[in-house]
Design a protein around this motif. Structure first.
Motif, PDB file in Angstrom:
ATOM      1  N   PRO B  50       0.846  -1.182   0.000  1.00 23.26           N
ATOM      2  CA  PRO B  50       0.000   0.000   0.000  1.00 23.26           C
ATOM      3  C   PRO B  50       0.881   1.232   0.000  1.00 23.26           C
ATOM      4  CG  PRO B  50      -0.088  -1.104   2.123  1.00 23.26           C
ATOM      5  CD  PRO B  50       0.686  -1.976   1.212  1.00 23.26           C
ATOM      6  N   LEU B  51       0.553   2.168  -0.858  1.00 26.72           N
ATOM      7  CA  LEU B  51       1.407   3.343  -1.018  1.00 26.72           C
ATOM      8  C   LEU B  51       1.090   4.424  -0.028  1.00 26.72           C
ATOM      9  CD1 LEU B  51       1.278   3.328  -4.848  1.00 26.72           C
ATOM     10  CD2 LEU B  51       3.351   3.225  -3.486  1.00 26.72           C
ATOM     11  N   ILE B  52      -0.067   4.401   0.508  1.00 26.62           N
ATOM     12  CA  ILE B  52      -0.502   5.538   1.292  1.00 26.62           C
ATOM     13  C   ILE B  52      -0.840   5.084   2.694  1.00 26.62           C
ATOM     14  CG2 ILE B  52      -2.128   7.429   1.364  1.00 26.62           C
ATOM     15  CD1 ILE B  52      -2.667   6.539  -1.649  1.00 26.62           C
ATOM     16  N   GLY B  53      -0.403   5.901   3.612  1.00 25.69           N
ATOM     17  CA  GLY B  53      -0.615   5.765   5.048  1.00 25.69           C
ATOM     18  C   GLY B  53      -1.332   4.538   5.591  1.00 25.69           C
ATOM     19  N   PHE B  54      -1.434   4.475   6.856  1.00 20.22           N
ATOM     20  CA  PHE B  54      -2.100   3.383   7.545  1.00 20.22           C
ATOM     21  C   PHE B  54      -3.480   3.844   7.992  1.00 20.22           C
ATOM     22  CE2 PHE B  54       2.443   3.014   8.301  1.00 20.22           C
ATOM     23  CZ  PHE B  54       2.685   1.736   7.840  1.00 20.22           C
ATOM     24  N   ALA B  55      -4.332   2.866   8.219  1.00 16.96           N
ATOM     25  CA  ALA B  55      -5.639   3.212   8.770  1.00 16.96           C
ATOM     26  C   ALA B  55      -5.449   3.834  10.152  1.00 16.96           C
ATOM     27  CB  ALA B  55      -6.485   1.958   8.877  1.00 16.96           C
ATOM     28  N   GLN B  56      -6.271   4.819  10.497  1.00 19.71           N
ATOM     29  CA  GLN B  56      -6.200   5.490  11.797  1.00 19.71           C
ATOM     30  C   GLN B  56      -4.801   6.030  12.072  1.00 19.71           C
ATOM     31  OE1 GLN B  56      -8.822   6.054  13.621  1.00 19.71           O
ATOM     32  NE2 GLN B  56     -10.212   4.870  12.331  1.00 19.71           N
ATOM     33  N   SER B  57      -4.199   6.535  11.040  1.00 18.24           N
ATOM     34  CA  SER B  57      -2.866   7.116  11.214  1.00 18.24           C
ATOM     35  C   SER B  57      -2.952   8.630  11.251  1.00 18.24           C
ATOM     36  CB  SER B  57      -1.951   6.691  10.062  1.00 18.24           C
ATOM     37  OG  SER B  57      -1.734   5.312  10.138  1.00 18.24           O
ATOM     38  N   TYR B  58      -2.034   9.206  11.984  1.00 17.47           N
ATOM     39  CA  TYR B  58      -1.979  10.665  12.054  1.00 17.47           C
ATOM     40  C   TYR B  58      -0.521  11.097  11.902  1.00 17.47           C
ATOM     41  CZ  TYR B  58      -6.658  10.069  13.851  1.00 17.47           C
ATOM     42  OH  TYR B  58      -7.959   9.708  13.972  1.00 17.47           O
ATOM     43  N   THR B  59      -0.386  12.329  11.553  1.00 17.92           N
ATOM     44  CA  THR B  59       0.953  12.827  11.228  1.00 17.92           C
ATOM     45  C   THR B  59       1.438  13.828  12.281  1.00 17.92           C
ATOM     46  OG1 THR B  59       0.545  12.538   8.880  1.00 17.92           O
ATOM     47  CG2 THR B  59       2.344  14.008   9.474  1.00 17.92           C
ATOM     48  N   ILE B  60       2.660  13.590  12.713  1.00 16.25           N
ATOM     49  CA  ILE B  60       3.340  14.545  13.596  1.00 16.25           C
ATOM     50  C   ILE B  60       4.359  15.280  12.727  1.00 16.25           C
ATOM     51  CG2 ILE B  60       4.682  14.825  15.710  1.00 16.25           C
ATOM     52  CD1 ILE B  60       3.910  11.772  16.220  1.00 16.25           C
ATOM     53  N   SER B  61       4.332  16.586  12.738  1.00 13.55           N
ATOM     54  CA  SER B  61       5.277  17.336  11.916  1.00 13.55           C
ATOM     55  C   SER B  61       5.738  18.580  12.658  1.00 13.55           C
ATOM     56  CB  SER B  61       4.639  17.734  10.577  1.00 13.55           C
ATOM     57  OG  SER B  61       3.546  18.601  10.804  1.00 13.55           O
ATOM     58  N   GLY B  62       6.783  19.194  12.152  1.00 17.21           N
ATOM     59  CA  GLY B  62       7.273  20.411  12.783  1.00 17.21           C
ATOM     60  C   GLY B  62       8.687  20.722  12.351  1.00 17.21           C
ATOM     61  N   TYR B  63       9.282  21.675  13.043  1.00 12.63           N
ATOM     62  CA  TYR B  63      10.652  22.113  12.741  1.00 12.63           C
ATOM     63  C   TYR B  63      11.535  21.857  13.959  1.00 12.63           C
ATOM     64  CZ  TYR B  63       8.748  24.493   8.666  1.00 12.63           C
ATOM     65  OH  TYR B  63       8.139  24.774   7.487  1.00 12.63           O
ATOM     66  N   ILE B  64      12.771  21.511  13.685  1.00 17.94           N
ATOM     67  CA  ILE B  64      13.736  21.303  14.758  1.00 17.94           C
ATOM     68  C   ILE B  64      14.816  22.364  14.638  1.00 17.94           C
ATOM     69  CG2 ILE B  64      15.322  19.677  15.839  1.00 17.94           C
ATOM     70  CD1 ILE B  64      13.664  17.448  14.744  1.00 17.94           C
ATOM     71  N   LYS B  65      15.020  23.084  15.735  1.00 20.06           N
ATOM     72  CA  LYS B  65      15.944  24.216  15.681  1.00 20.06           C
ATOM     73  C   LYS B  65      16.878  24.216  16.880  1.00 20.06           C
ATOM     74  CE  LYS B  65      12.897  27.343  13.151  1.00 20.06           C
ATOM     75  NZ  LYS B  65      13.860  27.661  12.094  1.00 20.06           N
ATOM     76  N   ASP B  66      17.919  24.978  16.752  1.00 23.07           N
ATOM     77  CA  ASP B  66      18.822  25.223  17.865  1.00 23.07           C
ATOM     78  C   ASP B  66      18.114  26.172  18.848  1.00 23.07           C
ATOM     79  OD1 ASP B  66      22.167  25.574  18.389  1.00 23.07           O
ATOM     80  OD2 ASP B  66      20.804  27.048  19.292  1.00 23.07           O
ATOM     81  N   ALA B  67      18.111  25.808  20.121  1.00 25.05           N
ATOM     82  CA  ALA B  67      17.360  26.585  21.109  1.00 25.05           C
ATOM     83  C   ALA B  67      17.908  27.994  21.281  1.00 25.05           C
ATOM     84  CB  ALA B  67      17.380  25.854  22.452  1.00 25.05           C
ATOM     85  N   GLU B  68      19.214  28.156  21.118  1.00 20.70           N
ATOM     86  CA  GLU B  68      19.803  29.472  21.365  1.00 20.70           C
ATOM     87  C   GLU B  68      19.747  30.388  20.151  1.00 20.70           C
ATOM     88  OE1 GLU B  68      23.664  29.306  23.004  1.00 20.70           O
ATOM     89  OE2 GLU B  68      23.031  28.294  24.835  1.00 20.70           O
ATOM     90  N   SER B  69      20.013  29.822  18.986  1.00 23.81           N
ATOM     91  CA  SER B  69      20.097  30.687  17.809  1.00 23.81           C
ATOM     92  C   SER B  69      18.872  30.601  16.908  1.00 23.81           C
ATOM     93  CB  SER B  69      21.336  30.306  16.991  1.00 23.81           C
ATOM     94  OG  SER B  69      21.174  29.014  16.445  1.00 23.81           O
ATOM     95  N   GLY B  70      18.069  29.563  17.082  1.00 25.05           N
ATOM     96  CA  GLY B  70      16.941  29.364  16.183  1.00 25.05           C
ATOM     97  C   GLY B  70      17.352  28.801  14.836  1.00 25.05           C
ATOM     98  N   GLU B  71      18.630  28.415  14.707  1.00 23.75           N
ATOM     99  CA  GLU B  71      19.137  27.878  13.436  1.00 23.75           C
ATOM    100  C   GLU B  71      18.524  26.506  13.160  1.00 23.75           C
ATOM    101  OE1 GLU B  71      21.027  28.986  10.310  1.00 23.75           O
ATOM    102  OE2 GLU B  71      21.541  30.102  12.113  1.00 23.75           O
TER     103      GLU B  71
END
Lengths: 308, 817
Positions: B50-71
């Motif tokens: 199956p090419l597309i996701g799982f049943a009852q699946s949800y997506t976690i997304s976001g950005y990962i940055k350096d806490a001090e510089s925001g880089e």
């Protein structure tokens, strides 16, 4: 390249050159053949040797001639004879050989050379079967304030197939013998004449000669304009000075040359023209001499005398 | 159910497109590449998944940055301890992980940073932006892979940490990214000190050097001794030598992907240094609020400024000459929301060498004023504007428009003024030789993550090129202006790609795709379809067995005939007569992590077609005629083995790299058609890098490199040529010819060098300072730069080897606030 380092050095302040001697293993000497053949002459060639690049003798090749070699000639793999020392030219140094035999167009000639202390060498070539077919379209003399320019317009009628040519002009020169102020004898001889041409087929130029291929006009007709300047100036001077009536003559020589001859001449001319240029890749010179260097090649000439 | 869940985020027609695309990719690759029956079975299995996701699946997304510089933290790892699924952040710090509805225990990690955990119950699509704190783990900031080396299907890829670049010893203390890359196996330097890259037998033009996604054509300052990249402005560098993913194209041998810093979005900070030849200053900080940040970084050499008064004094002010280079990086980014961000970046840099003179004199009551100026100048301008948009937590997009320009010129100006009784004349002459290239490009990329085991990337690009390959211009007050040389050539390049990174169970991972491109020049179209595939199979004992195949096409060439990175090199396009370069590369290898050590062994075989070279004897500075009449076309071959062992953590870390390789070229018109060694064919190439953290204040680093001697063409013999063999007279003259024994048939002495550096850092309340000192070529090895034929004092002929850099100490002062 050295200039490049000098260019960089002031920018870097600290850049410097470290000079170290490096050695390159010396090589065994090899034989060098310089021989061309044509139907209207018997065989002759010059045999010499090469020198290791760090050998100071390599700066002066006067003593490079090699005598005492056994040189056999084969025509279509049938032995014709052995070359002997050229008794006339030997006064000029070692390495002159002759064989009293006229080559024939289209046949293959092979050399085998053996000389103690050198690897045996072999070379083979044949005279092109076609003699150049040339038409002179016009010869014009254009007189300027200082000198005369002779424009020769000629046409090559090429045959289908890969062909190569060499073009050279000769001019008649005179040698005068004097008794007091009187001219007692006049001798004539031809010397190579310098000429110019804008035709793009001329890929290389060396010693007043140009070689070219027929890639751009294969099987067709090709027009060439040659310009010679000042060839009559010296004759005019002699006539005026000594009350003579000498008249100049030119000889146009166009040779059908073998591909080996063409490639050798082309690469040799190119190597000499770029020597010392740090931005150019060194050019390797072609040779059809197995285990040696140089050229053994045939040509078929067309000659025409021109009286401007 | 799957389709319904999917259609929440993706339009149905797009999902059909993606499915069709994926099937096409596998089918095409299967046809183009000879793969084993096992792989065919695996591919068929992949098609049935199956090419597309799982049943009852949800997506976690976001950005990962350096806490001090925001880089952005590129390549940070996100791993769910419950489901054992994970992913990593892309070059914008974005990640997306789709998991079944359940409890999740997410662990966010990044080398050199303190891990962070997030525990929650996943019952809807969730945004999790994470800021990681840098730990006092400097020893871990070394060459790193995004994930364990045996897990990724990508071969021949490495990343260089900027903190490590800054610690490594460098020529004159100028830390250099490209020179750090040269220490990796399979990547060779050209001549001494040069920043040129020769990757797996390729030429210096075959590296796609991207600065924030924009190609950099000439990455050299000071004739190649330094690169244009200022380490203070760079966030991350990744290097690919083979197994190229489909999203990259346009070069044959490598991709050097350099990301600029985004700028600290928390507070205004700065850093700088004062070195022997240049000084740098970098400022970064937020603008108005946390959503906008900037960075600006500049560097300039000052030899010319220091020398100017001395030169003026010694020439009574009549002459002035000097050299300098500078570069300036600037970037600004703004976050509109978690879904939209824009970035604007610019790089500009120039090198200029100049000489000026004046001569005033009187003759017969007439004053003559002569002014002369000569110069050599080259430089790049690179700009990029990009827009990141999140269509959904699973579909990330990036739209980029770029402008890139490189220009080189040599010029001379002459002015004469004649002032006298009844005379007041001025005459000017200007002569300039220039060449260059300018690109305008538009690019769209999509990154689609349907489930934890799959990542699909696709996109398209269009470039408008303008090539100016060598023009000589005269201008004079007397004569009519004249222009000689090649005319500009315009070309359009289009490309599109799609790739799928797919995990099949626990053992197998495949990255397969296609890169299609089209080059339109002088009424001729050059289409190209380039399949790419990389695969990893997990063997017993946690050994990763990898293999890859990549076809590449390059529509531009670099015409070069000097051994160092001269700015005079010409960038020229494929034309009606000059075909695009093409390559095929097969690679296979093993990778394994042993505790703190990572070891990989790779073998490769690469063929290259339609390479160009100057004809023998072609004169570079002869502007008459087109460059196309001066070149020949041929092919190349390279194969080798590369061993890379690195220790990533601990007080002593570093790596050992070794390459055993052979590279040849073959041109019908060169070397009489015989194959010959490439100039930088290097049988053995070794690099050892060691960093020792004595304590938090003192660090030592050292590098040692060894390379087999470069292949050069050397005169070996000389012999006579008789121009007219019927005349003996010519024979006695020096009509000599030289025998070279074949192109590149001589090997110079081996190259080796030891560099050492130590850094002492002192932390204060507001400003951290550090002193660096060290030496380049510590044991003063006289490495060959070139060899010349000359005479000694006794008149004997000698070969003289010239070396460029002896032992060179350096010292540098740096600060951060």
């Amino acid at each position: 390249m050295k200039k490049l380092v000098y260019l960089l050095s002031p920018f870097l302040l600290i850049a410097c050159e470290m000079v170290l001697d490096i050695d390159i293993p010396e090589f065994d000497p090899s034989l060098v053949v310089n021989g061309v053949f044509t139907p209207d002459s018997t065989f002759s060639l010059i045999l010499s040797r090469d020198f290791y690049i760090l050998d100071n003798r390599s700066d002066d090749l006067q003593n490079a001639g090699v005598d005492g070699a056994t040189i056999r000639l084969y025509e279509d793999e049938k032995e014709i004879g052995t070359f002997s020392k050229d008794s006339i030219r030997q006064a000029h140094g070692a390495g002159f050989y002759v064989l009293d035999y006229h080559p024939v167009q289209g046949k293959a000639y092979r050399l085998e050379i053996n000389k103690a202390g050198f690897n045996s060498v072999m070379a083979m070539d044949r005279i092109p079967v076609r003699t150049p077919d040339i038409s002179i379209l016009s010869v014009d003399t254009i007189q300027s304030e200082y000198e005369a320019e002779i424009d020769i317009r000629l046409q090559i009628h090429d045959s289908p197939g890969k062909d190569f040519y060499e073009l050279q002009m000769y001019q008649l020169d005179f040698g005068l013998t004097f008794l007091g102020d009187s001219v007692t004898d006049i001798s004539e001889y031809f010397t190579p004449a310098y000429f110019e041409s804008d035709n793009i087929i001329f890929e290389s130029y060396m010693w007043e000669r140009k070689v070219f291929g027929d890639a751009l006009f294969d099987g067709g007709h090709y027009e060439i304009l040659l310009k010679l300047r000042g060839v009559t100036s010296y004759i005019d001077y002699l006539n005026e000075m000594y009350g003579l009536e000498l008249r100049g003559r030119l000889v146009l020589e166009v040779k059908s040359i073998s591909e080996a001859y063409y490639t050798y001449f082309q690469t040799a001319a190119l190597q000499r023209s770029v020597r010392g240029d740090p931005f150019a890749q060194p050019v390797q010179v072609y040779s059809n001499v197995e285990n040696g260097y140089g050229i053994f090649a045939g040509y078929s000439p067309y000659r025409l005398e021109i009286r401007p | 159910m799957c389709i319904r869940a999917f259609s929440i985020y993706i339009r149905p027609d797009l999902s059909i497109f993606l499915v069709t695309l994926q099937r096409f990719l596998y089918i095409y690759c299967l046809r183009r590449i000879v793969i084993t029956p096992i792989l065919k079975i695996l591919a068929a299995f992949a098609l049935s998944l199956p090419l597309i996701g799982f049943a009852q699946s949800y997506t976690i997304s976001g950005y990962i940055k350096d806490a001090e510089s925001g880089e952005n933290l590129i390549g940070a790892t996100i791993y769910d301890l419950v489901s054992k699924e994970g992913t990593s952040s892309n070059i914008y710090g974005f990640y997306s992980l789709t998991l079944p509805a359940d409890s999740v225990r997410l662990r966010f990690t990044y080398v050199g940073y303190e891990p962070q955990m997030r525990n929650f119950y996943l019952q809807e699509n969730t945004s999790q932006n994470v800021r990681l704190l840098a730990g006092n783990l400097l020893e871990e900031v070394v060459v790193t892979a995004e994930e364990a080396i045996e897990n990724t299907p990508q071969m021949s890829r490495m990343e260089v940490g900027m903190d490590q670049v800054k610690l490594m010893p460098a020529l004159l203390g100028e830390q250099d990214i490209l020179k750090s890359i040269q220490l990796l196996p399979g990547i060779q330097t050209g001549t001494e000190g040069s920043s040129g890259l020769y990757v797996r037998g390729g030429g210096p033009d075959q590296n796609l050097i991207l600065l924030d996604g924009v190609p950099v054509y000439n990455a050299s300052h000071l004739f190649g001794f330094f690169s244009v990249f200022n380490p203070d402005a760079i966030n991350k560098v990744s290097v690919m030598k083979g197994g190229f993913p489909s999203r990259y194209g346009g070069r044959l041998s490598s991709v050097i992907d350099i990301s600029m810093k985004e700028g600290n979005n928390q507070k205004l900070t700065g850093s700088g240094s004062i070195g022997i030849i240049s000084s740098k200053l970098t400022l970064e900080g937020p603008l108005a609020n946390e959503k906008t940040s900037f960075i600006i970084s500049g560097r300039r050499t000052y030899i010319d400024l220091l020398a100017r008064p001395i030169i003026r004094a010694s020439t009574q002010g009549d002459e002035l000459f000097g050299y300098y280079f500078y570069d300036l990086n600037a970037k600004i980014n703004h976050t509109f929301s978690d879904h939209d961000r824009v970035y604007l970046s610019v790089y500009t840099g120039d090198d200029k060498s100049y000489a000026k003179s004046k001569n005033d004199y009187y003759l017969n009551d007439t004053k003559y004023i002569d002014r002369n100026e000569f110069g050599l100048q080259w430089g790049n301008i690179i700009t990029a504007a990009r827009w990141n948009h999140l269509f959904s937590p699973r579909l990330f997009s990036n739209l980029t428009t770029t402008f890139s320009k490189y220009r080189f010129s040599i010029f001379e100006n002459y002015m004469r003024e004649v002032i006298g009784p009844g005379i007041n004349e001025t005459s000017n002459e200007h002569i300039e030789y220039s060449s260059g290239i300018a690109d305008v490009a538009l690019r769209m990329d999509f990154d689609y993550l349907p489930n934890p085991g799959q990542e699909i990337r696709f996109g398209a690009m269009a470039i408008r090129h303008r090539f100016n390959p060598g023009v000589l211009a005269f201008a004079s007050g007397v004569h009519q202006d004249t222009t000689l040389g090649s005319i500009p050539i315009y070309a359009n390049e289009f490309s599109a790609y799609a790739e799928d990174d797919l995990t099949l169970g626990e053992k197998i991972r495949i990255n397969a795709g296609l890169h299609g491109s089209l080059f339109y020049v002088e009424g001729r179209m050059y289409p190209s379809i380039q399949p790419r595939i990389s695969a990893r199979v997990q063997l017993p004992g946690f050994i990763g067995l990898k293999a890859s195949y990549a076809e590449m096409t390059q529509f531009i060439h670099l015409l070069t005939n000097a051994s160092i990175g001269l700015p005079t090199d010409l960038w020229v396009p494929a034309t009606r007569n000059v075909l695009p370069q093409q390559s095929r590369q097969w690679a296979a290898g093993l990778a394994r992590t042993y505790g703190k050590y990572e070891i990989s062994l790779e073998g490769y075989y690469k063929t290259m077609q339609n390479l160009i070279e100057y004809k023998d004897g072609a004169s570079y500075f002869n502007a008459s005629g087109s460059w196309q009449d001066k070149i020949v076309s041929g092919q190349g071959e390279s194969y080798g083995l590369e061993l890379f062992a690195q220790k990533k953590t601990g007080k002593i870390n570093g790596w050992v790299g070794y390459s055993l390789s052979r590279t040849t070229r073959q041109f019908d018109e060169i070397n009489f058609g015989r194959s010959y060694p490439y100039k930088y064919d290097r049988r053995h190439d070794v690099s050892i890098v060691g960093i020792f953290d004595l304590n938090e204040h003192f660090q030592f680093s050292s590098t040692w490199v060894y390379g087999s001697g470069n292949a050069i063409t050397m005169p070996q013999k000389t012999y006579g040529m008789i121009p007219d063999m019927r005349s003996p007279y010519y024979f006695i003259y020096n009509n000599n010819l030289i025998e070279y024994g074949g192109r590149n048939s001589y090997r110079m002495r081996a190259y080796h060098r030891l560099d050492l550096s130590m850094t002492w850092t002192k932390e204060k309340d507001r400003v951290n300072t550090s002193w660096s000192a060290g030496a380049y070529n510590l044991y003063n090895r006289k490495n060959p730069f070139f060899i010349d034929l000359s005479y000694d004092a006794d008149g004997n002929k000698k070969f003289i080897q010239y070396s460029l850099f002896p032992l060179i100490p350096f010292v540098k002062y740096s600060f951060e606030f």
